[in-house]
Design a protein around this motif. Structure first.
Motif, mmCIF file in Angstrom:
data_model
loop_
_atom_site.group_PDB
_atom_site.id
_atom_site.type_symbol
_atom_site.label_atom_id
_atom_site.label_comp_id
_atom_site.label_asym_id
_atom_site.label_seq_id
_atom_site.Cartn_x
_atom_site.Cartn_y
_atom_site.Cartn_z
ATOM 1 N N ARG A 77 5.693 -11.953 3.109
ATOM 2 C CA ARG A 77 6.471 -12.854 3.957
ATOM 3 C C ARG A 77 7.193 -12.075 5.060
ATOM 4 O O ARG A 77 7.172 -12.463 6.223
ATOM 5 N N GLU A 78 7.807 -10.968 4.699
ATOM 6 C CA GLU A 78 8.488 -10.141 5.692
ATOM 7 C C GLU A 78 7.499 -9.573 6.698
ATOM 8 O O GLU A 78 7.800 -9.448 7.882
ATOM 9 N N MET A 79 6.315 -9.231 6.217
ATOM 10 C CA MET A 79 5.285 -8.722 7.108
ATOM 11 C C MET A 79 4.857 -9.815 8.087
ATOM 12 O O MET A 79 4.671 -9.561 9.277
ATOM 13 N N GLY A 80 4.724 -11.047 7.608
ATOM 14 C CA GLY A 80 4.352 -12.159 8.474
ATOM 15 C C GLY A 80 5.399 -12.457 9.526
ATOM 16 O O GLY A 80 5.071 -12.814 10.668
ATOM 17 N N ARG A 81 6.662 -12.296 9.172
ATOM 18 C CA ARG A 81 7.740 -12.529 10.139
ATOM 19 C C ARG A 81 7.764 -11.469 11.233
ATOM 20 O O ARG A 81 8.143 -11.738 12.360
ATOM 21 N N GLY A 82 7.372 -10.261 10.896
ATOM 22 C CA GLY A 82 7.442 -9.168 11.860
ATOM 23 C C GLY A 82 6.214 -9.008 12.730
ATOM 24 O O GLY A 82 6.248 -8.266 13.707
ATOM 25 N N LEU A 83 5.140 -9.687 12.387
ATOM 26 C CA LEU A 83 3.900 -9.547 13.151
ATOM 27 C C LEU A 83 3.654 -10.785 14.002
ATOM 28 O O LEU A 83 4.022 -11.883 13.623
ATOM 29 N N ASN A 84 3.034 -10.598 15.140
ATOM 30 C CA ASN A 84 2.694 -11.713 16.019
ATOM 31 C C ASN A 84 1.191 -11.971 15.958
ATOM 32 O O ASN A 84 0.497 -11.915 16.961
ATOM 33 N N ILE A 85 0.704 -12.256 14.766
ATOM 34 C CA ILE A 85 -0.706 -12.578 14.626
ATOM 35 C C ILE A 85 -0.827 -13.895 13.863
ATOM 36 O O ILE A 85 0.095 -14.310 13.152
ATOM 37 N N ARG A 86 -1.955 -14.551 14.042
ATOM 38 C CA ARG A 86 -2.147 -15.881 13.480
ATOM 39 C C ARG A 86 -2.270 -15.841 11.959
ATOM 40 O O ARG A 86 -1.640 -16.612 11.262
ATOM 41 N N LEU A 87 -3.066 -14.944 11.436
ATOM 42 C CA LEU A 87 -3.270 -14.835 9.998
ATOM 43 C C LEU A 87 -2.630 -13.550 9.485
ATOM 44 O O LEU A 87 -2.909 -12.464 9.985
ATOM 45 N N VAL A 88 -1.791 -13.688 8.477
ATOM 46 C CA VAL A 88 -1.130 -12.524 7.888
ATOM 47 C C VAL A 88 -2.081 -11.902 6.863
ATOM 48 O O VAL A 88 -2.621 -12.607 6.012
ATOM 49 N N PRO A 89 -2.310 -10.606 6.942
ATOM 50 C CA PRO A 89 -3.228 -9.955 5.994
ATOM 51 C C PRO A 89 -2.702 -10.019 4.566
ATOM 52 O O PRO A 89 -1.498 -10.040 4.322
ATOM 53 N N THR A 90 -3.629 -10.055 3.628
ATOM 54 C CA THR A 90 -3.234 -9.973 2.221
ATOM 55 C C THR A 90 -2.873 -8.523 1.908
ATOM 56 O O THR A 90 -3.365 -7.594 2.546
ATOM 57 N N LEU A 91 -2.003 -8.342 0.932
ATOM 58 C CA LEU A 91 -1.528 -7.004 0.585
ATOM 59 C C LEU A 91 -2.197 -6.509 -0.693
ATOM 60 O O LEU A 91 -2.283 -7.237 -1.674
ATOM 61 N N GLU A 92 -2.625 -5.283 -0.651
ATOM 62 C CA GLU A 92 -3.084 -4.591 -1.840
ATOM 63 C C GLU A 92 -2.213 -3.349 -1.973
ATOM 64 O O GLU A 92 -2.202 -2.496 -1.089
ATOM 65 N N LEU A 93 -1.463 -3.266 -3.055
ATOM 66 C CA LEU A 93 -0.525 -2.163 -3.253
ATOM 67 C C LEU A 93 -1.144 -1.129 -4.189
ATOM 68 O O LEU A 93 -1.530 -1.447 -5.313
ATOM 69 N N ILE A 94 -1.234 0.106 -3.711
ATOM 70 C CA ILE A 94 -1.828 1.192 -4.495
ATOM 71 C C ILE A 94 -0.856 2.374 -4.508
ATOM 72 O O ILE A 94 -0.379 2.810 -3.462
ATOM 73 N N ARG A 95 -0.588 2.871 -5.719
ATOM 74 C CA ARG A 95 0.294 4.036 -5.835
ATOM 75 C C ARG A 95 -0.459 5.269 -5.386
ATOM 76 O O ARG A 95 -1.572 5.547 -5.845
ATOM 77 N N ASP A 96 0.127 6.010 -4.477
ATOM 78 C CA ASP A 96 -0.483 7.203 -3.895
ATOM 79 C C ASP A 96 -0.191 8.392 -4.805
ATOM 80 O O ASP A 96 0.963 8.736 -5.045
ATOM 81 N N THR A 97 -1.227 9.024 -5.310
ATOM 82 C CA THR A 97 -1.054 10.150 -6.227
ATOM 83 C C THR A 97 -1.318 11.489 -5.554
ATOM 84 O O THR A 97 -1.386 12.511 -6.232
ATOM 85 N N VAL A 98 -1.444 11.505 -4.254
ATOM 86 C CA VAL A 98 -1.738 12.747 -3.536
ATOM 87 C C VAL A 98 -0.634 13.796 -3.729
ATOM 88 O O VAL A 98 -0.940 14.970 -3.960
ATOM 89 N N PRO A 99 0.667 13.438 -3.661
ATOM 90 C CA PRO A 99 1.687 14.487 -3.858
ATOM 91 C C PRO A 99 1.610 15.151 -5.232
ATOM 92 O O PRO A 99 1.759 16.376 -5.330
ATOM 93 N N GLU A 100 1.341 14.368 -6.291
ATOM 94 C CA GLU A 100 1.228 14.964 -7.621
ATOM 95 C C GLU A 100 0.009 15.870 -7.705
ATOM 96 O O GLU A 100 0.063 16.958 -8.275
ATOM 97 N N GLN A 101 -1.106 15.426 -7.117
ATOM 98 C CA GLN A 101 -2.315 16.246 -7.131
ATOM 99 C C GLN A 101 -2.115 17.512 -6.307
ATOM 100 O O GLN A 101 -2.603 18.581 -6.677
#
Length: 137
Positions: A77-101
């Protein structure tokens, strides 16, 4: 179909919007240690993949992951409010493990360097097993 440059610009904007939303909008203590590291948007601007890191022990990481999943709708919702596009993208949340590696790789390199130094020290004091020149002339 949108071009790659627009998707990259949109990804940068989404990264900023989500970082601000984590800091200001979400009133959950579990997301205090979350840092958005990268956002990738598909060329058709329909899906955004958000990579995030969490600093802390395993319990903190698990709690932050749960909180991020629970607040996915609020983030979108916050992303949709901040963007000026017609369709708001769906979110896929992935934990980044690069720092641990990276930390594990640094530790392995540090151990290898110490072992190399140890072998070099042994080589300096080494003597030939037989004659210095084993080939008879």
């Amino acid at each position: 179909m949108a071009d790659h440059n627009r998707a990259a610009r949109l990804a940068q904007r989404i990264k900023v919007i989500l970082a601000e939303a984590l800091q200001k909008t979400i009133k959950d203590d579990r997301v205090d240690n979350v840092t958005i590291t990268e956002v990738r948007v598909t060329n058709d601007l329909q899906q955004a993949t958000v990579y995030y890191t969490v600093y802390g022990d395993d319990e903190t990481v698990a709690a932050a992951h749960t909180a991020m999943e629970e607040n996915r709708g609020l983030l979108r919702r916050e992303m949709g409010r901040g963007l000026n596009i017609r369709l708001v993208p769906t979110l896929e949340l992935i934990r980044d493990t690069v720092p641990e590696q990276a930390a594990q790789l640094e530790e392995a390199l540090r151990a290898a360097k110490a072992r190399d130094a140890e072998l070099a020290a042994q080589r300096e004091n080494a003597k030939y097993a037989g004659d210095e020149d084993p080939y008879k002339e």
